[in-house]
Design an enzyme around this catalytic site. Structure first.
Site, PDB file in Angstrom:
ATOM      1  N   CYS A   2      -1.783   9.591   7.864  1.00 51.32           N
ATOM      2  CA  CYS A   2      -1.561   8.355   7.111  1.00 51.32           C
ATOM      3  C   CYS A   2      -0.077   7.972   7.123  1.00 51.32           C
ATOM      4  CB  CYS A   2      -2.113   8.468   5.688  1.00 51.32           C
ATOM      5  SG  CYS A   2      -2.322   6.857   4.863  1.00 51.32           S
ATOM      6  N   ARG A  16       0.842  -1.202   0.000  1.00 49.52           N
ATOM      7  CA  ARG A  16       0.000   0.000   0.000  1.00 49.52           C
ATOM      8  C   ARG A  16       0.876   1.251   0.000  1.00 49.52           C
ATOM      9  NH1 ARG A  16       1.379   2.039   4.196  1.00 49.52           N
ATOM     10  NH2 ARG A  16       0.341   3.908   3.470  1.00 49.52           N
ATOM     11  N   GLY A  17       0.196   2.392  -0.220  1.00 48.55           N
ATOM     12  CA  GLY A  17       0.929   3.654  -0.362  1.00 48.55           C
ATOM     13  C   GLY A  17       1.288   3.812  -1.834  1.00 48.55           C
ATOM     14  N   ALA A  18       1.035   5.010  -2.362  1.00 48.56           N
ATOM     15  CA  ALA A  18       1.100   5.196  -3.819  1.00 48.56           C
ATOM     16  C   ALA A  18       2.457   4.841  -4.434  1.00 48.56           C
ATOM     17  CB  ALA A  18       0.734   6.643  -4.149  1.00 48.56           C
ATOM     18  N   ALA A  19       3.555   5.251  -3.798  1.00 43.62           N
ATOM     19  CA  ALA A  19       4.873   4.982  -4.389  1.00 43.62           C
ATOM     20  C   ALA A  19       5.194   3.487  -4.344  1.00 43.62           C
ATOM     21  CB  ALA A  19       5.953   5.785  -3.657  1.00 43.62           C
ATOM     22  N   LYS A  22       2.757  11.197  -9.185  1.00 43.82           N
ATOM     23  CA  LYS A  22       1.435  11.373  -8.557  1.00 43.82           C
ATOM     24  C   LYS A  22       0.557  12.348  -9.358  1.00 43.82           C
ATOM     25  CE  LYS A  22       3.188   9.099  -4.952  1.00 43.82           C
ATOM     26  NZ  LYS A  22       3.458   9.706  -3.687  1.00 43.82           N
ATOM     27  N   ASP A  60      -1.992  10.574  -3.282  1.00 42.66           N
ATOM     28  CA  ASP A  60      -2.217   9.450  -4.200  1.00 42.66           C
ATOM     29  C   ASP A  60      -2.343   9.950  -5.626  1.00 42.66           C
ATOM     30  OD1 ASP A  60      -3.208   8.454  -1.428  1.00 42.66           O
ATOM     31  OD2 ASP A  60      -2.762   6.693  -2.659  1.00 42.66           O
ATOM     32  N   ARG A 100      -6.694  -0.945  -7.483  1.00 45.17           N
ATOM     33  CA  ARG A 100      -7.109   0.224  -6.684  1.00 45.17           C
ATOM     34  C   ARG A 100      -7.209   1.417  -7.637  1.00 45.17           C
ATOM     35  NH1 ARG A 100      -4.268   1.225  -1.084  1.00 45.17           N
ATOM     36  NH2 ARG A 100      -6.307   2.135  -0.634  1.00 45.17           N
ATOM     37  N   ASN A 110      -5.695  12.499  -1.278  1.00 47.60           N
ATOM     38  CA  ASN A 110      -4.899  11.735  -0.319  1.00 47.60           C
ATOM     39  C   ASN A 110      -5.855  11.059   0.665  1.00 47.60           C
ATOM     40  OD1 ASN A 110      -2.283  10.938   0.753  1.00 47.60           O
ATOM     41  ND2 ASN A 110      -2.717  12.272   2.488  1.00 47.60           N
ATOM     42  N   LYS A 111      -5.301  10.328   1.601  1.00 48.51           N
ATOM     43  CA  LYS A 111      -6.070   9.547   2.575  1.00 48.51           C
ATOM     44  C   LYS A 111      -7.219  10.359   3.172  1.00 48.51           C
ATOM     45  CE  LYS A 111      -5.701   6.122   3.387  1.00 48.51           C
ATOM     46  NZ  LYS A 111      -6.505   5.080   2.725  1.00 48.51           N
TER      47      LYS A 111
HETATM   48  O1  LIG Z   1      -2.903   7.964   1.328  1.00 47.24           O
HETATM   49  C1  LIG Z   1      -1.890   7.305   1.391  1.00 47.24           C
HETATM   50  C2  LIG Z   1      -1.885   5.816   1.468  1.00 47.24           C
HETATM   51  O2  LIG Z   1      -3.177   5.263   1.383  1.00 47.24           O
HETATM   52  P1  LIG Z   1      -3.351   3.664   1.475  1.00 47.24           P
HETATM   53  O3  LIG Z   1      -2.773   3.232   2.777  1.00 47.24           O
HETATM   54  O4  LIG Z   1      -4.848   3.458   1.371  1.00 47.24           O
HETATM   55  O5  LIG Z   1      -2.615   3.066   0.284  1.00 47.24           O
HETATM   56  C3  LIG Z   1      -0.542   7.978   1.285  1.00 47.24           C
HETATM   57  O6  LIG Z   1      -0.556   9.232   1.908  1.00 47.24           O
HETATM   58  C4  LIG Z   1      -0.231   8.193  -0.204  1.00 47.24           C
HETATM   59  O7  LIG Z   1      -0.428   6.980  -0.902  1.00 47.24           O
HETATM   60  C5  LIG Z   1       1.211   8.636  -0.414  1.00 47.24           C
HETATM   61  O8  LIG Z   1       2.101   7.606  -0.045  1.00 47.24           O
HETATM   62  P2  LIG Z   1       3.603   7.555  -0.652  1.00 47.24           P
HETATM   63  O9  LIG Z   1       4.198   8.889  -0.362  1.00 47.24           O
HETATM   64  O10 LIG Z   1       4.272   6.437   0.062  1.00 47.24           O
HETATM   65  O11 LIG Z   1       3.467   7.333  -2.117  1.00 47.24           O
END
Ligand SMILES: O=C(COP(=O)(O)O)[C@H](O)[C@H](O)COP(=O)(O)O
Length: 323
Positions: free
Chosen positions: A136, A23-26, A241, A205, A71, A215-216
């Site tokens: 988040c 999880r997390g966009a990156a 993003k 995201d 997703r 974002n979250k």
């Molecule tokens: O909202 C979320 C994660 O949501 P989830 O837990 O539902 O995936 C993060 O703030 C962004 O994805 C950025 O993350 P990053 O900076 O790591 O890309």
């Protein structure tokens, strides 16, 4: 199952993204790029795709569609797929495989480098002694705090737990490991603690052409409260993003997740016939965001469209669709 369908290992990665083990966009973006390399190796390894370039291409596109469907909100996922698919080239299966594997590796390297560069830009906004509130778990946001600490700045953090999945716990652990003193709070305590912080720092995201930050869930309320309290809020977001489809007026789909993340079975039975909704993300209008920090520098949200036009032209391509 035909030879051109996604390999079992790719379907497993897709499942892990859908269930949020990944999880997390990156992180989703690099997993998706790596999954295409997994598919390329599997498709070149035997069966009909091993000797037929057109079947090989079909299998890669099909894997990309499976990953794309996991997703809907983090645009880093389709942007990762675009990056790899646009570099798929060659007349033989061997050449095609090599191009996909190379592109996947280049994408992941670029992602890591971008995060480091972005971290340095974000760290410049933080001053020795600052306290930062997070929401988040964002690797881009953490990169800014970690870079500030590496620069010798002393930074503390107030970390929102982030219902319903409590990604704030991951943020708290990682900041603690980086030597940052952390105070964990429930989401509803955020406004009370805003008076004690110098910055709010979130990830993204997706970023829309009008500068809206997706974002979250809870980010937009936090941003409005931060503005009311006079606390600057920044988004740390690599350029993957940026959402190319928003250049042509499309809106970003907000993922609705299962109610079981919000209410357990016993509580569900106790409350009976009520509706439960679980939107995973929200949109913060650009007027509530002070800066978007990317690997290419920091931008006022309203000017992000210029960078998007430079990177994407006038819109998005969908190379996973069959020609
Ligand atoms: O909202 C979320 C994660 O949501 P989830 O837990 O539902 O995936 C993060 O703030 C962004 O994805 C950025 O993350 P990053 O900076 O790591 O890309």
């Amino acid at each position: 199952m035909t030879d051109t369908e996604p390999a079992a290992a790719v379907r497993e990665i897709a499942d892990s993204i859908a269930t949020m083990e990944i999880r997390g966009a990156a992180t989703i973006a690099s997993a998706a790029a790596e999954a295409l390399a997994v598919q390329a190796r599997a498709a070149a390894g035997g069966g009909e795709t091993a000797s037929d370039p057109s079947a090989f291409r079909t299998s890669i596109r099909s894997a990309a569609r499976t990953l794309r469907e996991t997703r809907p909100t983090a645009v880093s996922l389709p942007n990762a797929l675009r990056y790899v698919l646009q570099r798929m080239e060659g007349d033989s299966v061997d050449a095609l495989r090599r191009s996909v594997v190379d592109a996947s590796e280049a994408f992941v390297r670029q992602l890591d480098r971008a995060q480091e560069d972005l971290g340095r830009v974000g760290a410049n906004r933080l001053t020795d002694g600052d306290t930062v509130m997070t929401h988040c778990h964002s690797t881009d946001a953490l990169a800014c705090i970690e870079a500030a600490v590496e620069q010798g700045k002393s930074i503390s953090a107030v970390v929102k737990e982030t219902r319903p999945r409590q990604q704030g716990h991951i943020t708290a652990e990682q900041l603690r490991d980086a030597g940052v003193p952390v105070t964990l709070i429930v989401d509803s305590a955020a406004r009370r603690y805003l008076d004690e912080v110098d910055h709010v720092l979130v990830g993204a995201d997706s970023i829309a052409a009008d500068g809206g930050v997706i974002n979250k869930i809870g980010t937009s309320g936090l941003a409005v409260n931060a503005r009311e309290r006079g606390v600057p809020i920044m988004t740390a977001a690599q350029t993957i993003k940026l959402h190319p489809e928003t250049l042509t007026g499309h809106t970003v789909e907000i993922e609705m997740r299962d109610e079981s993340e919000v209410i357990d079975q016993e509580a569900r039975e106790a409350v009976g016939e009520i509706a439960v909704e679980n939107p995973a993300f929200d949109v913060t209008p650009p007027r509530y965001m002070d800066a978007i920090v990317t690997e290419q520098g920091q931008f006022p949200p309203e000017s992000i469209v210029t960078l998007m036009r430079e990177l994407f032209g006038e819109g998005a391509v969908e190379p996973w669709e069959e020609p």
